[in-house]
Design an enzyme around this catalytic site. Structure first.
Site, PDB file in Angstrom:
ATOM      1  N   HIS A  74      -7.784 -50.167  16.359  1.00 47.99           N
ATOM      2  CA  HIS A  74      -7.894 -48.867  17.023  1.00 47.99           C
ATOM      3  C   HIS A  74      -9.297 -48.693  17.578  1.00 47.99           C
ATOM      4  CE1 HIS A  74      -6.635 -44.769  17.880  1.00 47.99           C
ATOM      5  NE2 HIS A  74      -7.753 -44.321  17.335  1.00 47.99           N
ATOM      6  N   CYS A 122      -3.808 -47.194  22.396  1.00 48.02           N
ATOM      7  CA  CYS A 122      -5.088 -46.575  22.039  1.00 48.02           C
ATOM      8  C   CYS A 122      -6.276 -47.169  22.773  1.00 48.02           C
ATOM      9  CB  CYS A 122      -5.310 -46.641  20.535  1.00 48.02           C
ATOM     10  SG  CYS A 122      -5.410 -48.328  19.856  1.00 48.02           S
ATOM     11  N   ASP A 149      -9.345 -37.908  19.899  1.00 49.84           N
ATOM     12  CA  ASP A 149      -8.552 -39.137  19.870  1.00 49.84           C
ATOM     13  C   ASP A 149      -7.261 -38.931  20.627  1.00 49.84           C
ATOM     14  OD1 ASP A 149      -7.145 -41.587  19.050  1.00 49.84           O
ATOM     15  OD2 ASP A 149      -8.814 -41.764  17.641  1.00 49.84           O
TER      16      ASP A 149
END
Length: 280
Positions: A109, A72, A130
């Protein structure tokens, strides 16, 4: 390098900063670049000097040249850089993984908020793209309280104060959710990265490669390949050739990785998987 990234996604030229562009880029990125921790796993077994850094410019250069993105921090760091260059208003936000006991309390994250793109569905114009969850939403979510349905999956957003929110993943997903609150700088991301990517960090024990497509999501975790959504399935990948084919089938590049290193990784993952089976 941004142009090289866009070309890899099949986008000619530099598109305007519109919601339609955000949606198109989101889908194309997911189709092209899987979530992966391959560089982390290779470093963990001594087959690489260090995991790939999370400097967005370095990630952009690697991806533009045909390489893998990463996890991420890599994906959303890269996309934030691209979106800003295209003229979007982007805010970087910290996320905490939610498990059964609640939020982790750690920076787990990197989330993004894009502002200034009102639509009939979302007149406030705030969106959450995302690309770093692996098996979560296919399209940017409007930052609006409630349930959001996409291609057979259901997600829920709950507002937390003025700027934060809690994300609840579909029950079929690989994690429970994420608490997003505040803002985060790239220096904080860079500081947190070694804690996650070097032993005994959370991302150093199991190989994970994931790709979200239009109807579902595929995951290779260790030596098990699972699919959720349309065509749901699960299988073990004990044969080395079948395992590497599955990884490449999800879009992971194995170029430049020595076969001996991949075989060692597969053997270790197989052994760890068998140990896990005994403890189920």
């Amino acid at each position: 390098m941004i142009d090289g990234y866009l070309r890899r996604l099949g986008i000619a030229g530099r598109p305007e900063a519109t919601y339609e562009t955000l949606l198109d880029l989101h889908r194309r990125h997911l189709d092209t670049l899987p979530y992966d921790n391959l560089s982390i796993m290779l470093a963990a077994i001594g087959a690489a000097e260090a995991p790939d850094p999370v400097d967005p410019a370095v990630t952009l250069e690697r991806v533009a040249g045909g390489g893998n993105a990463g996890y991420c921090f890599h994906h959303n760091g890269l996309v934030a850089l691209v979106l800003e260059e295209l003229g979007f208003e982007v805010v970087r936000r910290p996320g905490q993984l939610i498990e059964t006991t609640g939020p982790s309390g750690e920076l787990d994250h990197l989330a993004l908020e894009v502002r200034g793109l009102p639509t009939a569905e979302n007149p406030g114009g705030r969106w959450w793209p995302d690309l770093g969850f692996g098996d979560a939403f296919r399209e940017p979510l409007p930052l609006v309280d409630g349930h959001h349905r996409q291609n057979g999956f259901v997600y829920r957003l709950v507002r937390v104060g003025e700027q934060g929110w809690t994300f609840h993943h579909d029950p079929a997903g690989s994690f429970h959710g994420n608490l997003i609150r505040g803002e985060v700088g790239l220096d904080e991301v860079a500081t947190r990265h070694p804690q996650l990517s070097t032993p005994p960090g959370d991302y150093t024990t199991k190989l994970v490669v994931q790709r979200r497509d239009a109807t579902g999501a595929d995951t290779v975790r260790s030596i098990r390949h699972t699919r959720i959504g349309e065509g749901a399935s699960s299988r073990e990948l004990r044969d080395f050739a079948e395992w590497t084919a599955a990884l490449e089938g999800l879009g992971l590049s194995l170029e430049g990785v020595e076969e001996a290193a991949l075989r060692e990784l597969h053997q270790r993952q197989s052994a760890d998987y068998d140990e896990w089976l005994l403890t189920r």
